[in-house]
Design a protein around this motif. Structure first.
Motif, PDB file in Angstrom:
ATOM      1  N   GLY A  54      17.565  57.275  45.794  1.00  0.00           N
ATOM      2  CA  GLY A  54      17.205  57.806  47.239  1.00  0.00           C
ATOM      3  C   GLY A  54      15.858  58.543  47.480  1.00  0.00           C
ATOM      4  N   GLY A  55      14.927  58.559  46.555  1.00  0.00           N
ATOM      5  CA  GLY A  55      13.748  59.174  46.624  1.00  0.00           C
ATOM      6  C   GLY A  55      12.937  58.157  47.187  1.00  0.00           C
ATOM      7  N   HIS A  56      12.484  57.050  46.529  1.00  0.00           N
ATOM      8  CA  HIS A  56      11.594  56.231  46.989  1.00  0.00           C
ATOM      9  C   HIS A  56      12.275  54.889  47.621  1.00  0.00           C
ATOM     10  N   ALA A  57      13.660  54.817  47.373  1.00  0.00           N
ATOM     11  CA  ALA A  57      14.662  53.681  47.895  1.00  0.00           C
ATOM     12  C   ALA A  57      15.989  54.100  47.635  1.00  0.00           C
ATOM     13  N   GLY A  58      16.954  53.338  47.969  1.00  0.00           N
ATOM     14  CA  GLY A  58      18.274  53.338  47.454  1.00  0.00           C
ATOM     15  C   GLY A  58      19.221  54.340  48.268  1.00  0.00           C
ATOM     16  N   SER A  59      20.516  54.051  48.251  1.00  0.00           N
ATOM     17  CA  SER A  59      21.406  54.781  49.008  1.00  0.00           C
ATOM     18  C   SER A  59      22.825  54.746  48.249  1.00  0.00           C
ATOM     19  N   ARG A  60      23.874  55.288  48.725  1.00  0.00           N
ATOM     20  CA  ARG A  60      25.049  55.311  47.852  1.00  0.00           C
ATOM     21  C   ARG A  60      25.573  53.944  47.620  1.00  0.00           C
ATOM     22  N   GLU A  61      25.219  53.180  48.801  1.00  0.00           N
ATOM     23  CA  GLU A  61      25.979  51.801  48.770  1.00  0.00           C
ATOM     24  C   GLU A  61      25.152  50.954  47.794  1.00  0.00           C
ATOM     25  N   SER A  62      23.823  50.898  47.901  1.00  0.00           N
ATOM     26  CA  SER A  62      23.239  50.226  46.873  1.00  0.00           C
ATOM     27  C   SER A  62      23.220  50.653  45.244  1.00  0.00           C
ATOM     28  N   ILE A  63      23.504  51.999  44.932  1.00  0.00           N
ATOM     29  CA  ILE A  63      23.851  52.444  43.786  1.00  0.00           C
ATOM     30  C   ILE A  63      25.089  51.910  43.227  1.00  0.00           C
ATOM     31  N   ARG A  64      25.937  52.049  44.182  1.00  0.00           N
ATOM     32  CA  ARG A  64      27.444  51.491  43.874  1.00  0.00           C
ATOM     33  C   ARG A  64      27.264  49.910  43.578  1.00  0.00           C
ATOM     34  N   HIS A  65      26.559  49.181  44.323  1.00  0.00           N
ATOM     35  CA  HIS A  65      26.364  47.643  44.196  1.00  0.00           C
ATOM     36  C   HIS A  65      25.789  47.549  42.803  1.00  0.00           C
ATOM     37  N   CYS A  66      24.751  48.294  42.578  1.00  0.00           N
ATOM     38  CA  CYS A  66      24.172  48.068  41.091  1.00  0.00           C
ATOM     39  C   CYS A  66      24.970  48.532  40.055  1.00  0.00           C
ATOM     40  N   LEU A  67      25.727  49.624  40.125  1.00  0.00           N
ATOM     41  CA  LEU A  67      26.703  49.929  39.090  1.00  0.00           C
ATOM     42  C   LEU A  67      27.779  48.832  38.884  1.00  0.00           C
TER      43      LEU A  67
END
Length: 247
Positions: free
Chosen positions: A34-47
């Motif tokens: 979330g700092g330079h990029a990323g959201s809860r959705e992208s975090i979940r996808h990568c996890l």
């Protein structure tokens, strides 16, 4: 002959959208939170991908600067830096805990990573921001840097990182992305660079000199345009050098 293992990590969740292709060829990942990029959705996808491909999970906090992708040093107070690191980690952890996946490491991103490598005040502040994760979590740091020494002094567990797709200066700083030769984009050249650091514990710098370096993990940037081609080449040729990805 038993093959030696090597850890190859990749920065992901940064909006490129190539994670599905990258994850089968890496052993640890650094997920933007979330700092330079990323959201809860992208975090979940990568996890989800990390779980699918048995890839070790790391958080990738940065300066709060999406406009510049966290790659420019910003003027921020110590208190505000601690707050943003804590906030990014909390967002990451909220998703990770829901999915019951272990947090393996933390790796700062971009300009923050470079700044804490040489600035003791910033390095100390960053460590305060991740103090809650000291036990049971590894910190990825550059070799012989300020953050490397301070983290060990303050009881953090560290893994030393080197960059397989970036050229180095003689002081072991990375060649600026503003320079033409900052990135190494061809698979064979990346592999040569990586093997020299892994096998000889030396890095050939931009001037052609060889400088001592150590590394336990090697990064390929997920937003490098040729990242997929680089990883495909490395994956194909590592066995020829008696190496395999660390599980």
């Amino acid at each position: 002959m038993v093959k030696k293992t090597i850890d190859i990590n990749c920065d992901v969740g940064e909006g490129v959208g190539n994670e599905q292709e990258l994850f089968p060829m890496i052993s640890s990942c650094n997920i933007a939170c979330g700092g330079h990029a990323g959201s809860r959705e992208s975090i979940r996808h990568c996890l989800e991908l990390a779980k699918q491909f048995n890839v070790k999970v790391g958080a990738h906090p940065s300066y709060p600067d999406k406009e510049n992708f966290g790659r420019i040093s910003i003027d921020i107070s110590q208190n505000d830096l601690i707050k943003t690191i804590e906030s990014q980690m909390q967002q990451f952890e909220a998703v990770r805990e829901q999915m019951d996946i272990k947090l393996h490491h933390i790796k700062p991103h971009g300009a923050l990573y470079n700044d804490i490598a040489k600035n003791e005040t910033l390095a100390t502040t960053f460590l305060k921001g991740i103090e809650a994760y000291k036990r049971g979590t590894v910190l990825y740091v550059p070799y012989a840097s300020v953050i490397h020494k301070l983290a060990i002094k303050n009881g953090f567990t560290v893994l030393v990182e080197a960059f397989a797709d970036r050229n180095y200066n003689n002081d072991l700083s990375l060649v600026s992305r503003k320079e033409n030769k900052a990135l190494i984009t061809k698979g064979d050249e990346v592999l040569t660079h990586l093997l020299r650091m892994h096998n000889e514990m030396m890095v050939k710098t931009i001037t052609g000199d060889k400088i001592e370096i150590e590394a336990n993990t090697f990064c390929i940037h997920g937003d490098t345009p040729s990242a997929l081609q680089i990883l495909m080449y490395i994956t194909k040729h590592l066995p020829q050098h008696n190496l395999q990805l660390k599980s």
